[in-house]
Design a protein around this motif. Structure first.
Motif: not given
Lengths: 571, 571
Positions: A376-398
């Protein structure tokens, strides 16, 4: 900056009748009466073609000066000063100027140039308000001579001028149509101690029309709060219309009118920015997402499972299937699209109260975990990295809630901002991990506590965060408690919060104001104020809010409000 | 009275969609859709020249039926019933009739006779509303056939008809402009368990304009509350303009507009009476009178003495010089004049929280006691007998707070009504003394508790009556707890109360509603209701209040309100 050689008062010793909230960093006052002339005017000096939002702010200030009509909170309401006021010198103008060193900003580069006296580009209040945290200039100086010569408000940004206008509008009382102070000359040099001073509103448990949000933004700006943390959606409803994902709000808003369209959002964020307020949106993930199941059932585990208390902290249960690559991709796109609606550079992905039973009982998630060989924790890490990468690409700080930093071994970017909510005591642990902190602790700042439990069939239940958090409690908050000297710079500021399980437009003003002004002063003026000394100023603020149409509650019988100190415990 | 032989539901098992509050004593419903016709009309049968207040009540009811536009609190808001509603039979009229046995009253004797079918005089709602407690007829029967034939509302008084109209207006939802029920036929036989169902408002700690009081009276009437206990003056301000004593309010109101003139009082009491509400005024004596010192310093001991906490439970201190014959006479005249403004037959002289230090330190009082050879308690007895005799002469029954029955050996008339406030546990002691009881206990019914302490320089103080009193707490009240069978008849009823140290017009609606509906049901329907089962009905009431302009708060996220039971603890 030079201050006249009159007595320089320590900020928390300022006389009560100078009804400023939050208190400026430096304040000197005299004892000469001064009143505004009938033709009192706010002018610009050396500011060519001022930005429209600054001109609008001036207009609003002029309206407050005319319409507040707040009599001094003393027993005779000013009657005994009538002849003094009548004979007082008249102030004919307030002159706004941008410091010659300021007024421009390297990143400002559009063609319709607003310029200062040196020909430098002037950023609008709105532009400055949504600059990254720490890069906004909010300071100003304000000089009001006693002899009737022009008052001067200087800053090196339009945002600073706006903060100064806000201060200026609080200095005056009304007696018989005269707008006066008894404390000229007044000299103020001011700037905020902390760059983040927020207020959080939950518009998902119950819906708030755009006008309620705008009125709240006005009220926030009057105490120099600079961030609306907008917890816009949650498990119960999804009012945000997100381009490309319209079906979620179509199926998940309480009704077709209980939505925030992109046009509404544009309206709200521009209204906010013109008042020096950035909007930090939150789409809480992966928990608190049950309602998405109405449009995208494939992405939600345990939607409305029973008993809900096994699967969520409050009904209904339902969480994004964080182990599913499809769901992670869906979420990343959803967040990116939502983020595009907001001009600021922060975006919250939430991350609080993830319920593991929900995933344990979800066949799809278990299958996904198994096929990827992940916990679960590994999946949460992947999920979070995916969503945060998208935000970072959009110029946003998470921005995330504290669990993402403290409870889960998730990879976060160094610039991630962590909101501490479960307990103020958890700030130190977040600081130890090196993240920047926004204080939002339930034990000081939750405005919803103390109204009794709201879960049904829980007859005499109390609220989980009892007791009611008084303004005095919030006012006593120490932003650097238990932090080392080197950790103190991690504190960006803080905010009071309104979760709306038991709130609606009916009690919005009364549950928030004047309480939310407490943290506004802590994070602007700095902590350590004496609430007994602050009380008269807070009365003044509450009465002024009512004059301006914001229904702040009474803190005491009016008898006490008119007699500062008389209702103190030992008076 | 005959009820159709459909299922007779126990009052607390009524289906949630029948959104009645308080629940009627007897209720049967069917499952046939029925909607109001476009020309739906409320008519009188056998009532010649109905009283104006009854005609007005009919008009208001018709407006509610048109304007409430409350969609059913179910997830689809009624959409799935649309075709049923469209095809439903139409109800074209509600017929109001006075039972042939009733409709007259022996004491009614004016010339502009409103008569029933037998030619008997009809008392107006207003006349009936201010009759002595226990002599008002509030029962009614309401029959709504499923076949579209006329609905019939019968009572033996106009007040009963008004109660029935109130019920009728709660039966309907809106879908697409159709005003409908899904539960015809509906048969109701109803009457109150207790004759006194009140709400107390304090207009002295903070002032409430007449319109706020009127809006509150409307809201009270919608849950069949029949008494406004008006704590109109106190130590902090004296807004009541009393003929012959105008200087008290001139010098003791918060400002010249913050008053209730005799004309305002007339307006309020007639507005109340037309809605079935009697006004029970209170002028608290001998304590809670500090502000009278501004106009009559000779009558007040220890005015604004310091430290106030030695001399009063809250600031400012000041009590009538009860040992002075002049002061007793002054007070008797004051009460008599005030009493003349109110049509009802009860008047409260208060009597709570008398502070003996105040008198011990007052030279004048000590001299008076000495010269008369009286103790404090003897003087209090004389003072009380004097003031109560004046009220009795004015045709009023005295109402007092519990201390006058329990803490002081004061001679009270047998018909005196005692309000129990310090603790619900004190009701038994009052009953043991044989007095009639109104339950107003702080441990169940004080709406102001739980908001933090309001006394200044008391930073983290809680309110003295913490915690917040939830509606569920109020709803759990047992009016006859610890009373013997023979004492039970002493219970007239009860009320929730709003003391306004921390309240003002800004939060009046939100702090009172829907909470104050809890006691309204306890004392109308009777105690013992299950709050989990009541919750959906209370949601309905709160949403309906908002539709009618009373800003009742949300009890839960709307997601829960639309799904009865889904947010219960174990759902």
């Amino acid at each position: 900056m030079l201050l006249p050689s009159t007595v320089l008062l320590s900020i928390f010793l300022a006389p009560a009748v100078n009804a400023l909230w939050p208190l400026p960093q430096q304040l000197t006052t005299g004892s000469t009466p001064l009143r505004l002339s009938n033709g009192f005017d706010i002018k610009f000096k050396g500011i060519n073609n001022p930005p429209q939002d600054l001109k609008d702010a001036v207009s609003r200030t002029e309206k407050f000066l005319s319409n507040d009509k707040l009599q001094a909170l003393v027993a005779d309401r000013g009657a005994s000063s009538a002849s003094q006021i009548q004979r007082a010198k008249q102030l004919t103008s307030l002159v706004l100027s941008l410091d010659s060193t300021g007024g421009h900003h390297k990143r400002a580069a559009d063609a319709t140039a607003n310029t200062n006296s040196l020909g430098n580009k002037i950023k609008s209040i709105s532009d400055e308000a949504v600059a990254p945290i720490g890069q906004r200039s909010e300071g100003y100086t304000l000089t009001i001579p006693a002899d009737g010569s022009a008052a001067v408000l200087s800053a090196n940004s339009t945002l600073g001028l706006f903060r100064g206008l806000t201060t200026f509008s609080q200095l005056w009382y009304d007696w018989n149509g005269n707008t006066y102070t008894l404390q000229a000359p007044i000299n103020i040099a001011d700037y905020p101690k902390y760059p983040y001073r927020g207020f959080m509103l939950d518009t998902a448990r119950n819906y708030f029309p755009v006008d309620d949000i705008k009125r709240t933004l006005d009220a926030m700006s009057w105490v120099k709060i600079n961030t609306l943390h907008w917890h816009v959606v949650d498990s119960q409803s999804f009012p945000l219309v997100i381009p490309g994902f319209e079906s979620i709000s179509q199926k998940g808003a309480y009704n077709s009118a209980a939505v925030y369209t992109p046009q509404n959002v544009k309206d709200i964020v521009s209204y906010a920015a013109a008042r020096g307020i950035d909007v930090l949106p939150e789409i809480d993930t992966p928990g608190h997402t049950s309602i998405i199941s109405k449009a995208f059932p494939q992405h939600i585990a345990c939607p409305e499972a029973a008993p809900w208390s096994n699967y969520a902290n409050e009904p209904p249960s339902g969480q994004l299937r964080l182990a599913s690559p499809d769901t992670a991709s869906f979420t990343a796109k959803l967040l990116s699209s939502a983020a595009s609606l907001f001009p600021g550079n922060t975006f919250s992905t939430g991350g609080d109260e993830i319920n593991q039973n929900c995933y344990a009982d979800d066949d799809k998630t278990q299958k996904d975990l198994k096929s990827q060989g992940k916990t679960f924790e590994q999946a949460l890490d992947t999920f979070t990295q995916t969503t945060h990468a998208a935000l970072h690409k959009a110029g946003k700080v998470a921005v995330v809630w504290e669990e993402m930093a403290l409870d889960h071994p998730v990879t976060l970017r160094n610039d991630t901002i962590v909101m501490v909510w479960i307990s103020s005591e958890n700030a130190a642990a977040v600081a130890a991990k090196g993240y920047r902190i926004v204080h939002a602790p339930s034990d000081y700042f939750y405005l919803d506590c103390g109204g009794g439990g709201w879960v049904g069939a829980n007859t005499l239940g109390n609220s989980w965060c009892d007791p009611f958090k008084t303004w005095q409690r919030a006012y006593s908050f120490d932003p650097v408690a238990n932090l080392t000297a080197s950790q103190k710079d991690l504190v960006l500021g803080g905010q009071q919060l309104l979760w709306t399980e038991q709130s609606s437009p009916s009690n919005l003003d009364s549950i928030v104001w004047p309480r939310a002004a407490a943290s506004a002063e802590v994070f602007w003026s700095g902590p350590g104020g004496d609430s007994a000394k602050a009380l008269p100023r807070l009365h003044d603020l509450a009465y002024r809010y009512n004059q301006r149409g914001v229904r702040a509650i009474a803190l005491q019988p009016q008898w006490c409000a008119l007699r500062p100190g008389a209702c103190d415990l030992t008076a």
